[in-house]
Motif scaffolding. Structure first.
Motif, PDB file in Angstrom:
ATOM      1  N   PRO A   1       0.818  -1.217   0.000  1.00 29.25           N
ATOM      2  CA  PRO A   1       0.000   0.000   0.000  1.00 29.25           C
ATOM      3  C   PRO A   1       0.849   1.263   0.000  1.00 29.25           C
ATOM      4  O   PRO A   1       1.953   1.285   0.541  1.00 29.25           O
ATOM      5  N   ASN A   2       0.317   2.313  -0.608  1.00 29.71           N
ATOM      6  CA  ASN A   2       0.916   3.643  -0.524  1.00 29.71           C
ATOM      7  C   ASN A   2       0.632   4.252   0.844  1.00 29.71           C
ATOM      8  O   ASN A   2      -0.163   3.731   1.633  1.00 29.71           O
ATOM      9  N   TRP A   3       1.243   5.408   1.051  1.00 29.33           N
ATOM     10  CA  TRP A   3       0.983   6.173   2.282  1.00 29.33           C
ATOM     11  C   TRP A   3      -0.222   7.060   2.028  1.00 29.33           C
ATOM     12  O   TRP A   3      -0.132   8.283   1.951  1.00 29.33           O
ATOM     13  N   THR A   4      -1.382   6.440   1.870  1.00 31.89           N
ATOM     14  CA  THR A   4      -2.628   7.128   1.536  1.00 31.89           C
ATOM     15  C   THR A   4      -3.756   6.544   2.387  1.00 31.89           C
ATOM     16  O   THR A   4      -3.606   5.472   2.990  1.00 31.89           O
ATOM     17  N   PRO A   5      -4.907   7.220   2.438  1.00 35.70           N
ATOM     18  CA  PRO A   5      -5.994   6.712   3.284  1.00 35.70           C
ATOM     19  C   PRO A   5      -6.514   5.343   2.856  1.00 35.70           C
ATOM     20  O   PRO A   5      -6.424   4.948   1.688  1.00 35.70           O
ATOM     21  N   LEU A   6      -7.071   4.634   3.824  1.00 28.49           N
ATOM     22  CA  LEU A   6      -7.769   3.377   3.606  1.00 28.49           C
ATOM     23  C   LEU A   6      -9.267   3.654   3.659  1.00 28.49           C
ATOM     24  O   LEU A   6      -9.731   4.437   4.479  1.00 28.49           O
TER      25      LEU A   6
END
Length: 400
Positions: free
Chosen positions: A197-202
């Motif tokens: 996963p990226n460093w972005t919202p889930l």
């Protein structure tokens, strides 16, 4: 689009290096013996006997700068330091703050800046002015909280390593595993090799968890196989979509109980239904082309309620544009023409204090100085411009 977050935040990193050289000035801005020492962030209790506005500026502990405690400065609206607190807490340091609209008075806090495996995160109660540590005791290994940015009714977060092994399990291709965990159900899901996963919202959509990833990156730093991962929690399986490769990167921006909203680096918004059918919208089409339609490191979007977000886009020539991104059936973007937004500055949105009716934004220029902007959370008019030192080390603000 280039990896915009690298380009934009290189300015921040450069300023951080300068700030490291000046950190002792931050820590010694007043006589240390006059500081109020607090053992444990959970014991930090706010009281206010003044009728005038006061703000608490948090400069959290960071061993990279030899600051072993969290320094809190109480300042006036003119930026004058009135009081200082020294908070000693080994589990509290440089912090990321996240707010979601269905729990508008609770902030989720995760940490960065050190090679530490944190099996905990913190929350902050805006009404009670209290921090609370949340220990994660349902893992068999130390997994570490990568970040806790999430939307939906459940509490979701990414872990630094696999929950199955307590390691990243790097294979001969350099690929590795991480995990996504649902604290509300105490169930975790290991990501597949090549799909971290990226460093972005889930996002939680019905019984599915949605995340973004970049896959393989070419020699120019541009993702070649960006994807949206969709974990079906009922059958513990995952599938991937890329919207016909219309974008090089994707940013999961928000979810309702019916659909998820995903922004592409081309300025398009993909609205994904429960059955995984989607429609494409162009809410930014009336703007000149932007270099950044979202900020992958956070700080560029703040959900104000269950359908509207305060949102920045950015053009490297004309600078930032602040507007309202509406997540309804057809997403729209309405520019807020505010004179306090300057074309040669950068902005980082912290959170919304609904009790005081204020939103807090950190304004930075290119020489490391800046301001705390307190704006009205309804009209978005400027309430205070408070000069702050070392703004790139300032992670959190509380109105006292």
């Amino acid at each position: 689009m280039k990896r915009s977050w690298i380009l934009l935040f290189s300015i921040t990193l450069g300023t951080l290096i300068v700030a490291i050289n000046m950190i002792h000035n931050v820590s010694n801005s007043t006589n240390n013996k006059d500081r109020i020492v607090v053992n444990g962030i959970e014991n930090f209790n706010l009281t206010n006997s003044s009728s005038e506005d006061r703000y608490l500026l948090f400069y959290p502990a960071d061993i990279r700068t030899s600051q072993e405690y969290t320094l809190v400065k109480e300042v006036s609206t003119e930026g004058k330091v009135l009081k200082e607190y020294e908070i000693r807490d080994a589990t509290f340091r440089r912090m990321n703050v996240f707010q979601k609209p269905n729990e508008i008075n609770k902030l989720y806090i995760s940490f960065f800046g050190e090679a530490v495996i944190d099996n905990w995160y913190y929350t902050y109660d805006i009404i009670k002015h209290r921090f609370k540590k949340v220990d994660l005791s349902y893992f068999s290994h130390d997994v570490g909280v990568d970040h806790i940015w999430h939307f939906g009714t459940d509490v979701l977060f990414q872990t630094i390593v696999s929950h199955k092994t307590g390691d990243q399990n790097i294979n001969d291709k350099g690929q590795f595993n991480m995990s996504i965990s649902n604290q509300s159900t105490k169930i975790s899901y290991e990501t597949e090799y090549g799909y971290p996963p990226n460093w972005t919202p889930l996002l939680k959509l019905d019984k599915k968890i949605i995340y973004s990833g970049n896959g393989q990156v070419n020699d120019h730093g541009v993702p070649e196989n960006a994807f949206i991962g969709i974990i079906d929690t009922d059958i513990n399986s995952v599938e991937y979509i890329n919207f016909n490769k219309q974008s090089n990167e994707f940013y999961p921006a928000y979810t309702t109980d019916r659909q998820a909203y995903i922004i592409g680096d081309n300025g398009k918004v993909y609205v994904l239904k429960k059955d995984l059918q989607y429609r494409t919208y162009e809410p930014f089409k009336d703007l000149p082309p932007q270099d950044y339609y979202y900020f992958i490191d956070g700080g560029g979007t703040l959900l104000l309620n269950d359908h509207d977000a305060l949102h920045f886009v950015y053009n490297e020539i004309t600078g930032p544009t602040l507007g309202i991104l509406s997540f309804k059936e057809e997403p729209t973007f309405s520019v807020l023409d505010k004179t306090y937004i300057k074309e040669d500055h950068l902005y980082r949105i912290l959170y919304q204090d609904t009790t005081n009716g204020e939103i807090y934004i950190i304004e930075s220029d290119y020489d490391g100085s800046g301001n705390l902007l307190a704006i009205d959370n309804k009209s978005f008019e400027l309430i205070h411009t408070i000069p702050v030192e070392y703004n790139h080390l300032l992670d959190f603000v509380i109105k006292k």
